[in-house]
Design a protein around this motif. Structure first.
Motif, short mmCIF file in Angstrom:
data_model
loop_
_atom_site.label_atom_id
_atom_site.label_comp_id
_atom_site.label_asym_id
_atom_site.label_seq_id
_atom_site.Cartn_x
_atom_site.Cartn_y
_atom_site.Cartn_z
N LEU A 213 -3.40 -5.38 -5.09
CA LEU A 213 -2.57 -6.42 -4.50
C LEU A 213 -1.35 -6.73 -5.36
N ILE A 214 -1.49 -6.66 -6.68
CA ILE A 214 -0.34 -7.01 -7.52
C ILE A 214 0.67 -5.88 -7.60
N VAL A 215 0.36 -4.73 -6.99
CA VAL A 215 1.36 -3.66 -6.94
C VAL A 215 2.58 -4.13 -6.15
N VAL A 216 2.33 -4.82 -5.05
CA VAL A 216 3.44 -5.30 -4.23
C VAL A 216 4.10 -6.52 -4.86
N THR A 217 3.39 -7.20 -5.77
CA THR A 217 3.97 -8.38 -6.42
C THR A 217 5.14 -8.01 -7.31
N LYS A 218 5.06 -6.82 -7.90
CA LYS A 218 6.12 -6.40 -8.82
C LYS A 218 7.46 -6.28 -8.13
N ASP A 219 7.47 -5.78 -6.90
CA ASP A 219 8.72 -5.53 -6.17
C ASP A 219 8.86 -6.45 -4.97
N ASP A 220 8.23 -7.63 -5.01
CA ASP A 220 8.31 -8.58 -3.90
C ASP A 220 9.34 -9.65 -4.22
N PRO A 221 10.57 -9.53 -3.70
CA PRO A 221 11.61 -10.51 -4.05
C PRO A 221 11.39 -11.85 -3.38
N LEU A 251 5.21 0.02 3.91
CA LEU A 251 4.32 0.58 2.89
C LEU A 251 3.56 -0.53 2.17
N PHE A 252 4.27 -1.61 1.84
CA PHE A 252 3.61 -2.73 1.17
C PHE A 252 2.54 -3.35 2.05
N ALA A 253 2.77 -3.38 3.36
CA ALA A 253 1.76 -3.91 4.27
C ALA A 253 0.49 -3.07 4.23
N ARG A 254 0.62 -1.76 4.20
CA ARG A 254 -0.56 -0.90 4.17
C ARG A 254 -1.28 -0.99 2.82
N ILE A 255 -0.53 -1.15 1.74
CA ILE A 255 -1.17 -1.33 0.43
C ILE A 255 -1.93 -2.65 0.39
N SER A 256 -1.36 -3.70 0.97
CA SER A 256 -2.04 -4.99 1.02
C SER A 256 -3.32 -4.90 1.85
N LEU A 257 -3.29 -4.13 2.92
CA LEU A 257 -4.50 -3.97 3.73
C LEU A 257 -5.58 -3.20 2.98
N ALA A 258 -5.19 -2.26 2.13
CA ALA A 258 -6.17 -1.57 1.28
C ALA A 258 -6.82 -2.55 0.31
N ALA A 259 -6.00 -3.47 -0.24
CA ALA A 259 -6.56 -4.49 -1.13
C ALA A 259 -7.52 -5.40 -0.37
N ALA A 260 -7.20 -5.72 0.88
CA ALA A 260 -8.09 -6.55 1.69
C ALA A 260 -9.43 -5.86 1.94
N ALA A 300 0.41 -9.09 6.90
CA ALA A 300 1.07 -9.58 8.11
C ALA A 300 2.49 -10.03 7.81
N ARG A 301 2.70 -10.62 6.65
CA ARG A 301 4.06 -11.06 6.30
C ARG A 301 5.00 -9.87 6.12
N PHE A 302 4.53 -8.79 5.49
CA PHE A 302 5.38 -7.61 5.34
C PHE A 302 5.65 -6.94 6.68
N PRO A 406 -2.08 -1.59 11.06
CA PRO A 406 -2.36 -0.21 10.64
C PRO A 406 -3.49 -0.16 9.61
N SER A 407 -3.88 1.04 9.27
CA SER A 407 -4.92 1.21 8.26
C SER A 407 -4.34 1.04 6.86
N GLY A 408 -5.21 0.74 5.91
CA GLY A 408 -4.76 0.56 4.54
C GLY A 408 -4.45 1.88 3.87
N ARG A 409 -3.64 1.79 2.84
CA ARG A 409 -3.26 2.98 2.07
C ARG A 409 -3.57 2.73 0.61
N GLU A 410 -4.38 3.61 0.03
CA GLU A 410 -4.75 3.47 -1.38
C GLU A 410 -3.55 3.79 -2.26
N TYR A 411 -3.43 3.05 -3.32
CA TYR A 411 -2.33 3.25 -4.26
C TYR A 411 -2.82 3.82 -5.59
#
Length: 482
Positions: A213-221, A251-260, A300-302, A406-411
């Protein structure tokens, strides 16, 4: 954001009374010394204040890492195995009995968690490595805390903090998976709740969910913009609307779904954990539940951002409503402000969370849900105003959109944990017999069995001046209570 684990404490044990080695007679004594240092570090850490614990975490980490090679060497030698390239002959004089205070077990308020008596090296290894995993999660908290403080940080500092926290969380995940790979640990069905296979597996999934989940936090303005907007010390008077490319939003949405998905797995495993020894603390289960909600709300926000960048403002607003629904914060906005009792309650919770961050308390127990709600409401207020004045698009229902996620994507591709081992030089030095006058180091701290709320009662009567307990003792001939 990571869960604030409480580090366990342990009893004092002389490993030299349980093991003896004909080939390396100094090994049990050296292991006792390293264990006593770890016992002291854990005991001291428990007494420190919340802010002092942050600075003391590296000391605990070093103490655990220094003890791991010795306890693993004893375990390998006891199983008639080689330690490195040398053959170590180890005999068992007495069964090893240790006590570790459980910290994940649900207890009544105001009471210390139980400290069961454990027999065998496999329990000792499980608690030692679990403690190291907890330390890495706490170190990740210290790195992420600066993202929520009042001070404004640069983009480079934000990237560095998130990168360091990411490494700690992945290391915690690898340690938990390594524990599951040990046959003696994975087969210990009657173990305390902290080191049961289902609990360890749930903690591994929880750490991976946090790291994803914090992968998207790094580049979330957008999250950074909300933090700067509520910061009273921010001197920027001009606000530029943050933007990210459309492809990265999806892409961030799919990564967040993988975290979920990982958080949902952790929630199921931790909720199913339990035995006659007790049940998992409800705060940990609630945290896993909130982490799943936060991840789905962020996804959902992404997806809303992706729709808005395509010119579909109405669909973007529907995604934002779905994000609040996923987080359980279905609060309607009126002119950009919350209304109703639920809106008032959410505002109170956010102010309380901000105070915890400022004072260094146990912040983040909501797994970032309230912070994500602020971002969603900022975008909803901005887009709703634009849609009323410029675009004028209908807002469709959000239920069909949530069903089409969509389905989640592992990072991450977690690497296996490689525990530290005794080097050949150190092991060779243990061939020499110990000095007969050399006593094992028992530590400077008292045994944790004497902690308040556990074990025997204090010898001093309540309210008595120290050293005058005999004057309050009842005589054998007196039957009076006065």
């Amino acid at each position: 954001m990571p869960f604030p684990f409480q580090l366990p404490t342990t009893s004092s044990v002389l490993l030299s009374d349980c093991f003896e080695s004909a080939t390396h007679p100094s090994l049990p004594l050296a292991a006792t010394t390293k264990r006593s240092v770890l016992k002291d570090a854990l005991k001291k850490h428990k007494r420190l204040s919340t802010r002092e614990k942050v600075a003391h975490l590296p000391t605990v980490r070093d103490a655990v890492i220094n003890y791991i090679p010795y306890v693993l060497a004893l375990n390998a030698a006891a199983g008639f195995g080689d330690v490195g390239v040398e053959r170590v002959d180890l005999g068992v004089k007495n069964a090893l009995q240790t006590e570790w205070r459980t910290t994940l077990c649900a207890t009544l308020p105001g009471r210390e968690p139980p400290r069961p008596r454990l027999i065998g090296l496999h329990h000792e290894i499980a608690f030692t490595l679990s403690t190291l995993a907890y330390v890495h999660s706490l170190l990740a908290r210290t790195q992420l805390r600066m993202l929520y403080e009042a001070s404004v940080i640069s983009a480079e500092q934000r990237t560095s903090a998130v990168g360091s926290a990411l490494k700690h969380l992945l290391q915690a995940n690898s340690i938990h998976n390594y524990l599951l790979s040990l046959p003696s640990v994975s087969a210990a069905k009657a173990a305390p709740i902290d080191i049961q296979p289902s609990t360890i597996s749930g903690l591994a999934s929880l750490a991976l969910a946090e790291a994803t989940l914090i992968v998207v936090t790094k580049d979330d303005p957008y999250a950074a913009a909300v933090g700067e907007d509520r910061n009273e010390g921010n001197t920027d008077w001009m606000f530029k609307a943050p933007s990210i490319p459309r492809v990265r939003a999806h892409l961030f949405a799919r990564i967040s779904l993988a975290a979920a998905e990982h958080a949902s797995q952790a929630q199921g495993l931790l909720g199913r954990s339990g035995s006659a020894a007790g049940k998992i603390d409800e705060d940990l289960i609630k945290y896993a539940t909130d982490l799943r909600r936060t991840a789905r709300g962020k996804a959902a926000r992404f997806l809303a951002i992706d729709a808005e960048l395509s010119g579909k403002t109405g669909e973007g607003l529907a995604w934002l409503k779905g994000a609040k629904k996923e987080m359980g914060l279905a609060v309607e906005l009126e002119d950009g402000k919350r209304k109703g009792f639920r809106g008032l309650k959410q505002s109170w919770q956010e102010r309380r969370e901000d105070k915890k961050v400022e004072k260094g308390g146990e912040w983040g127990m909501d797994a970032g849900k309230l912070e994500e709600a602020r971002v969603v409401e900022m975008l909803e207020a901005k887009w709703d105003k634009e849609n009323d004045t410029v675009n004028v698009q209908l807002v469709p229902p959000y239920e069909p959109l949530l069903a089409s996620m969509p389905s989640g994507r592992e990072y991450h591709s977690p690497q296996p944990y490689i525990p530290p081992k005794l080097d050949a030089g150190t092991l060779a030095q243990m061939r020499a017999p110990p000095d007969p006058d050399e006593a094992a180091f028992r530590g400077d701290e008292e045994d944790s069995g004497g902690e308040e709320g556990y074990g025997t009662r204090s010898a001093e009567p309540v309210g008595a001046f120290p050293g005058t307990g005999r004057e309050y003792a009842r005589t054998g001939t007196s039957n009076s209570y006065y």
